[in-house]
Design an enzyme around this catalytic site. Structure first.
Site, mmCIF file in Angstrom:
data_model
loop_
_atom_site.group_PDB
_atom_site.id
_atom_site.type_symbol
_atom_site.label_atom_id
_atom_site.label_comp_id
_atom_site.label_asym_id
_atom_site.label_seq_id
_atom_site.Cartn_x
_atom_site.Cartn_y
_atom_site.Cartn_z
ATOM 1 N N ASP A 80 100.102 2.931 81.625
ATOM 2 C CA ASP A 80 99.440 1.837 82.344
ATOM 3 C C ASP A 80 99.742 1.937 83.833
ATOM 4 O O ASP A 80 100.690 2.623 84.253
ATOM 5 C CB ASP A 80 99.889 0.477 81.815
ATOM 6 C CG ASP A 80 101.343 0.163 82.126
ATOM 7 O OD1 ASP A 80 102.208 1.033 81.872
ATOM 8 O OD2 ASP A 80 101.632 -0.948 82.630
ATOM 9 N N GLU A 175 104.205 -0.989 80.715
ATOM 10 C CA GLU A 175 105.500 -0.919 81.385
ATOM 11 C C GLU A 175 105.495 -1.690 82.692
ATOM 12 O O GLU A 175 106.492 -2.309 83.074
ATOM 13 C CB GLU A 175 105.884 0.544 81.633
ATOM 14 C CG GLU A 175 107.320 0.749 82.111
ATOM 15 C CD GLU A 175 107.471 0.739 83.637
ATOM 16 O OE1 GLU A 175 108.615 0.827 84.119
ATOM 17 O OE2 GLU A 175 106.430 0.652 84.345
#
EC number: 3.4.11.4
Length: 413
Positions: A80, A175
């Site tokens: 991400d 994350e």
């Protein structure tokens, strides 16, 4: 070089921005696009046990090619990108043989990546640098780590003469919003220890990070016509401003470095009737971390004594310093340091002024130091990465795997 460039570009062109306001995992549907791509790519290069679970975690195995028992080790990166800056329509620019001068990212908006402001650029003169076009972030955090791990696995598959034990790899969602390890199945992963490939400049090796907490302070005021407000109005915004003014002014991010902690309140919203401020507490030292929380509790308590029971305080611990969990197995840091030295890379061992999936995973039973991925200026339009740094990070992964095998050879002897 071209192989890792092509792989990295294929990842960053996919928008995988996470969303802190979402309750799903992954937090955004678009993260599935890259997760599914990685699942297929790992199968194509010959990895075993490739899985993509219902929460977007991709895992795979490089089987051992030796008969003796060597502990299973792992490598982890997140796919991400940060919600701090747009990741839609990433258009990378490739600067070959960088001349050490200003790089014009976007002439229309006069967005310039300059070594006069970003000193780190100077060390990459003569190298190939990948930048943004000035309108998006790049996504080297942490798609560079993903590309490096996949490339290292492909290299080991194509070079079976390199002796190694079993290696597990994983790619995680979310994350950047602090949830990358929340649904990570450590038992399924099955490694004795792992490394996150999520650091910045070449040579970084980190096994300390912040202790972290989120703070929310809310105030319920009383709105009265200002012409008749004397003795009646309670302005929630003013009380929050007073709260913020009572925090140590030199303990903010812009005044701190190295192992110095800070208070950082990054948003405030509301009106006279009700207002809220949200912030974070960070400190490497657990005692100082706890003292910071106690100071906020004391300030809120003092304001409550003055204004009444109209202030609500929420403090939620987010993660802790992985040092406590890594120090008992320091050989895993030593192996990474030796790998860099063997490749003529000067290790830069320093605390992380932030957190990684590894900090949470270490407390979940998977000790997990952090190794450089090579990027700079994350989370914004000035993000860039030298291709040579990605290549060297890939070399480090391979060398760590080699040295782990040799380490247990020597222990057996």
């Amino acid at each position: 070089m071209q192989n890792i460039i092509d792989r990295f570009l294929s990842y960053v062109e996919i928008d995988t921005q996470s969303d802190p306001h979402s309750t799903t995992t992954p937090s955004t549907e678009k993260q599935w696009v890259l997760a599914k791509k990685l699942e297929q790519e790992l199968k194509q290069i010959g990895m075993s046990d490739v899985t993509l679970d219902d929460n977007g975690y991709v895992m795979a195995t490089l089987p051992s090619n030796v008969e003796r028992i060597i502990p299973v080790i792992g490598f982890i990166s997140h796919y991400d990108t940060s919600p701090d800056f747009t990741a839609t329509g990433v258009k990378p620019k490739i600067i070959t043989n960088y001349d050490g001068k200003d790089i014009v990212l976007n002439p229309e908006e006069n967005i310039v990546l300059s070594p006069n402001y970003f000193d780190d650029l100077k060390q990459y003169k003569g190298q190939t640098i990948i930048t943004t076009d000035g309108t998006t972030l790049l996504g080297a955090d942490d798609k560079a780590g993903v590309a490096e791990i996949v490339t290292a696995m492909e290299y080991l598959i194509n070079n079976p003469h390199i002796r190694h034990g079993a290696v597990r790899i994983a790619f995680t969602p979310d994350e950047e919003i602090g949830r990358g390890a929340h649904k990570f199945d450590v038992k399924k992963f099955g490694a004795q220890w792992a490394y996150t490939m999520d650091g910045s400049q070449i040579g970084e090796l980190e096994y300390e990070n912040f202790n972290a907490a989120e703070v929310v302070v809310s105030v319920k005021g009383k709105s009265v016509h200002p012409g008749y407000a004397k003795g009646k109005m309670i302005n929630a915004i003013n009380i929050l401003n007073e709260f913020l003014s009572l925090l140590p002014k030199k303990e903010r991010p812009q005044y701190t470095a190295h192992r110095e902690g800070f208070f950082h309140f990054h948003s405030i919203e509301g009106n006279v009737s009700q207002a809220k401020t949200t912030g974070i507490i960070r400190d490497h030292d657990r005692v100082k971390f706890d003292a910071r929380k106690e100071l906020i509790e004391q300030i809120v308590g003092d304001l409550t004594d003055r204004f009444g029971n109209i202030i609500t305080l929420e403090i939620q611990d987010q993660y802790y310093n992985m040092k406590e969990k890594v120090e008992p197995v320091m050989h895993i840091v030593d192996i990474a340091e030796q790998a860099m030295l063997a490749l003529d890379i000067e290790p830069i061992i320093k605390p992380i002024r932030g957190g990684t999936d590894g900090s949470q995973l270490s407390y979940m039973g998977l000790p997990c130091p952090n190794i450089f991925a090579g990027g700079h200026n994350f989370h914004g339009p000035y993000e860039y990465i030298p291709v040579e740094s990605m290549e060297r990070a890939t070399d480090v992964i391979v060398k760590v795997i080699e040295l782990t095998s040799k380490y247990y050879d020597e222990k057996e002897d």
